[in-house]
Design an enzyme around this catalytic site. Structure first.
Site, PDB file in Angstrom:
ATOM      1  N   SER A 171      13.286  41.676  54.535  1.00 61.18           N
ATOM      2  CA  SER A 171      14.462  41.240  53.790  1.00 61.18           C
ATOM      3  C   SER A 171      14.647  39.727  53.919  1.00 61.18           C
ATOM      4  O   SER A 171      13.832  38.966  53.406  1.00 61.18           O
ATOM      5  CB  SER A 171      15.697  42.022  54.250  1.00 61.18           C
ATOM      6  OG  SER A 171      16.782  41.772  53.402  1.00 61.18           O
ATOM      7  N   HIS A 229      15.087  44.778  48.240  1.00 61.78           N
ATOM      8  CA  HIS A 229      16.099  45.805  47.956  1.00 61.78           C
ATOM      9  C   HIS A 229      16.280  46.090  46.468  1.00 61.78           C
ATOM     10  O   HIS A 229      17.333  46.578  46.059  1.00 61.78           O
ATOM     11  CB  HIS A 229      17.452  45.449  48.589  1.00 61.78           C
ATOM     12  CG  HIS A 229      17.365  45.008  50.006  1.00 61.78           C
ATOM     13  ND1 HIS A 229      16.887  45.824  51.004  1.00 61.78           N
ATOM     14  CD2 HIS A 229      17.687  43.825  50.607  1.00 61.78           C
ATOM     15  CE1 HIS A 229      16.928  45.171  52.150  1.00 61.78           C
ATOM     16  NE2 HIS A 229      17.392  43.956  51.939  1.00 61.78           N
TER      17      HIS A 229
END
Length: 162
Positions: free
Chosen positions: A75, A116
């Site tokens: 991330s 994501h």
């Protein structure tokens, strides 16, 4: 963070945890240099970059990766490899890093990861990022079941498409 650590440990890797926001510069330097790979987890991208810069970890990471050490970014840990992180303002609160200075980041890759993609709770913010920046920068959206693999300045996306 725990899921990422567990996944690495299940594959036989030893995770040597280090909280850069509280560790000394000497501890960061020695820990990053003594391990076989560098794994940087997620969280607020702006706070992460602020702390990487403040501690000098950004320079150590760049030197180590340029010397051939493997880097695993999850991330925010992948986003900071790009040239500038301003594009993720829709995803993360930039005010969490009041001392960041600029949004210039490590600049180790020529594209911009967008983690994501199609995953809760970031689905809407990721779509806004894609809509806003698709014609300006080279975005690489990936879901939570995918990874960007870079080798010899080329990259490809591995994993399940959503």
């Amino acid at each position: 963070m725990d899921a990422g650590k567990k996944a690495l440990e299940e594959r036989g890797l030893i995770v040597d945890e280090l909280e850069i926001s509280t560790a000394t510069k000497e501890k960061i330097d020695s820990t990053l240099k003594k391990n076989d790979y560098i794994y940087v987890t997620g969280g607020n991208t702006f706070f992460l970059l602020q702390e990487l810069k403040r501690t000098g970890a950004d320079t150590v990471i760049s030197e180590q990766v340029n010397s051939g050490k493997m880097y695993i970014g999850e991330s925010a840990g992948s986003i900071v490899l790009s040239r500038n992180i301003e594009y993720v303002k829709e995803m993360d609160d930039f005010t969490a890093a009041p001392n960041i200075g600029t949004f210039s980041s490590l600049g180790m890759i020529d594209f911009y990861p967008v983690p994501h993609h199609k995953n809760f709770p970031f689905k809407e913010s990721v779509e806004k990022i894609i809509s806003s920046y698709k014609d300006e920068i080279d975005l690489c959206p990936i879901s939570n079941t995918q990874a960007i693999v870079i080798h010899d300045n080329k990259f490809e996306v591995w994993g399940e498409k959503t």
